[in-house]
Scaffold this motif. Sequence first.
Motif, PDB file in Angstrom:
ATOM      1  N   PHE A   1       0.834  -1.194   0.000  1.00 53.99           N
ATOM      2  CA  PHE A   1       0.000   0.000   0.000  1.00 53.99           C
ATOM      3  C   PHE A   1       0.870   1.247   0.000  1.00 53.99           C
ATOM      4  CE2 PHE A   1       0.871  -1.152   4.358  1.00 53.99           C
ATOM      5  CZ  PHE A   1       1.074   0.047   5.022  1.00 53.99           C
ATOM      6  N   LEU A   2       0.268   2.354  -0.411  1.00 58.30           N
ATOM      7  CA  LEU A   2       0.919   3.652  -0.332  1.00 58.30           C
ATOM      8  C   LEU A   2       0.449   4.309   0.948  1.00 58.30           C
ATOM      9  CD1 LEU A   2       0.500   4.952  -3.991  1.00 58.30           C
ATOM     10  CD2 LEU A   2       2.528   3.933  -2.953  1.00 58.30           C
ATOM     11  N   ASP A   3       1.389   4.744   1.792  1.00 63.24           N
ATOM     12  CA  ASP A   3       1.008   5.398   3.039  1.00 63.24           C
ATOM     13  C   ASP A   3       0.661   6.866   2.775  1.00 63.24           C
ATOM     14  OD1 ASP A   3       3.421   6.797   2.884  1.00 63.24           O
ATOM     15  OD2 ASP A   3       4.373   5.702   4.520  1.00 63.24           O
ATOM     16  N   LYS A   4       0.369   7.604   3.841  1.00 64.46           N
ATOM     17  CA  LYS A   4      -0.083   8.989   3.690  1.00 64.46           C
ATOM     18  C   LYS A   4       0.970   9.907   3.076  1.00 64.46           C
ATOM     19  CE  LYS A   4       0.948   9.957   8.502  1.00 64.46           C
ATOM     20  NZ  LYS A   4       0.395  10.294   9.797  1.00 64.46           N
ATOM     21  N   GLU A   5       2.244   9.493   3.093  1.00 62.97           N
ATOM     22  CA  GLU A   5       3.303  10.276   2.451  1.00 62.97           C
ATOM     23  C   GLU A   5       3.567   9.808   1.023  1.00 62.97           C
ATOM     24  OE1 GLU A   5       4.215   9.214   5.837  1.00 62.97           O
ATOM     25  OE2 GLU A   5       3.471  11.149   6.513  1.00 62.97           O
ATOM     26  N   GLY A   6       2.847   8.790   0.562  1.00 63.14           N
ATOM     27  CA  GLY A   6       3.036   8.264  -0.779  1.00 63.14           C
ATOM     28  C   GLY A   6       4.160   7.254  -0.890  1.00 63.14           C
TER      29      GLY A   6
ATOM     30  N   GLU B   1     -17.206  -1.229   0.360  1.00 66.41           N
ATOM     31  CA  GLU B   1     -15.866  -1.070   0.917  1.00 66.41           C
ATOM     32  C   GLU B   1     -15.682   0.270   1.642  1.00 66.41           C
ATOM     33  OE1 GLU B   1     -13.428  -1.823  -2.580  1.00 66.41           O
ATOM     34  OE2 GLU B   1     -13.393  -3.949  -2.053  1.00 66.41           O
ATOM     35  N   PRO B   2     -16.449   0.524   2.704  1.00 67.68           N
ATOM     36  CA  PRO B   2     -16.345   1.812   3.404  1.00 67.68           C
ATOM     37  C   PRO B   2     -14.975   2.086   4.015  1.00 67.68           C
ATOM     38  CG  PRO B   2     -17.678   0.278   4.679  1.00 67.68           C
ATOM     39  CD  PRO B   2     -17.417  -0.358   3.342  1.00 67.68           C
ATOM     40  N   THR B   3     -14.283   1.049   4.488  1.00 68.30           N
ATOM     41  CA  THR B   3     -12.964   1.262   5.085  1.00 68.30           C
ATOM     42  C   THR B   3     -11.945   1.644   4.022  1.00 68.30           C
ATOM     43  OG1 THR B   3     -13.545  -0.425   6.717  1.00 68.30           O
ATOM     44  CG2 THR B   3     -11.263   0.299   6.685  1.00 68.30           C
ATOM     45  N   VAL B   4     -11.999   0.984   2.865  1.00 65.91           N
ATOM     46  CA  VAL B   4     -11.108   1.318   1.749  1.00 65.91           C
ATOM     47  C   VAL B   4     -11.336   2.776   1.348  1.00 65.91           C
ATOM     48  CG1 VAL B   4     -10.577   0.860  -0.682  1.00 65.91           C
ATOM     49  CG2 VAL B   4     -11.000  -1.038   0.869  1.00 65.91           C
ATOM     50  N   LYS B   5     -12.605   3.154   1.224  1.00 67.91           N
ATOM     51  CA  LYS B   5     -12.951   4.519   0.810  1.00 67.91           C
ATOM     52  C   LYS B   5     -12.463   5.549   1.831  1.00 67.91           C
ATOM     53  CE  LYS B   5     -16.788   7.365  -0.661  1.00 67.91           C
ATOM     54  NZ  LYS B   5     -18.130   7.405  -1.154  1.00 67.91           N
TER      55      LYS B   5
ATOM     56  N   LEU C   1      -9.996   5.243   4.099  1.00 67.99           N
ATOM     57  CA  LEU C   1      -8.535   5.318   4.104  1.00 67.99           C
ATOM     58  C   LEU C   1      -8.019   6.138   2.918  1.00 67.99           C
ATOM     59  CD1 LEU C   1      -7.298   1.760   5.145  1.00 67.99           C
ATOM     60  CD2 LEU C   1      -7.075   3.885   6.427  1.00 67.99           C
ATOM     61  N   LYS C   2      -8.620   5.933   1.759  1.00 67.79           N
ATOM     62  CA  LYS C   2      -8.148   6.624   0.562  1.00 67.79           C
ATOM     63  C   LYS C   2      -8.514   8.110   0.588  1.00 67.79           C
ATOM     64  CE  LYS C   2      -7.952   6.241  -4.418  1.00 67.79           C
ATOM     65  NZ  LYS C   2      -8.277   5.422  -5.573  1.00 67.79           N
ATOM     66  N   GLU C   3      -9.767   8.427   0.892  1.00 64.28           N
ATOM     67  CA  GLU C   3     -10.228   9.816   0.810  1.00 64.28           C
ATOM     68  C   GLU C   3      -9.774  10.678   1.985  1.00 64.28           C
ATOM     69  OE1 GLU C   3     -14.445   9.738   0.190  1.00 64.28           O
ATOM     70  OE2 GLU C   3     -14.233   8.958  -1.839  1.00 64.28           O
ATOM     71  N   GLN C   4      -9.743  10.119   3.178  1.00 59.32           N
ATOM     72  CA  GLN C   4      -9.422  10.928   4.347  1.00 59.32           C
ATOM     73  C   GLN C   4      -7.969  10.819   4.782  1.00 59.32           C
ATOM     74  OE1 GLN C   4     -12.244  10.028   7.437  1.00 59.32           O
ATOM     75  NE2 GLN C   4     -13.987  10.636   6.186  1.00 59.32           N
ATOM     76  N   ASN C   5      -7.312   9.708   4.458  1.00 58.06           N
ATOM     77  CA  ASN C   5      -5.948   9.492   4.933  1.00 58.06           C
ATOM     78  C   ASN C   5      -4.925   9.289   3.826  1.00 58.06           C
ATOM     79  OD1 ASN C   5      -7.854   7.664   7.097  1.00 58.06           O
ATOM     80  ND2 ASN C   5      -6.654   9.357   7.898  1.00 58.06           N
ATOM     81  N   ALA C   6      -5.352   9.341   2.563  1.00 60.34           N
ATOM     82  CA  ALA C   6      -4.468   9.188   1.408  1.00 60.34           C
ATOM     83  C   ALA C   6      -3.702   7.864   1.416  1.00 60.34           C
ATOM     84  CB  ALA C   6      -3.502  10.363   1.304  1.00 60.34           C
TER      85      ALA C   6
END
Length: 78
Positions: free
Chosen positions: A8-13, A57-61, A63-68
């Motif tokens: 996965f890509l973390d919040k810093e990419g 997939e609410p958790t996926v959404k 993590l992606k939208e709010q935490n990048a």
Amino acid sequence: MKVWTISFLDKEGVQQTLDLELEHRPSEEEAAQRLRPRLFPVTHELDLNDLEGRTQEPTVKTLKEQNAVQIISIVEAS
């Protein structure tokens, strides 16, 4: 039990990995549910009621939208 590597890509990419022991290949939602408490222990306690049942997939959404954080792949570890 099989070992699955979640990339996965973390919040810093930056690309990171997490190994999970499960009998079956986890879905992206299962992987996201396992990642969230490790990456964001405080937000893990929050309720996702606003998304539960209304979106896939609410958790996926979240993590992606709010935490990048974006899951790249789920593969069996060798």
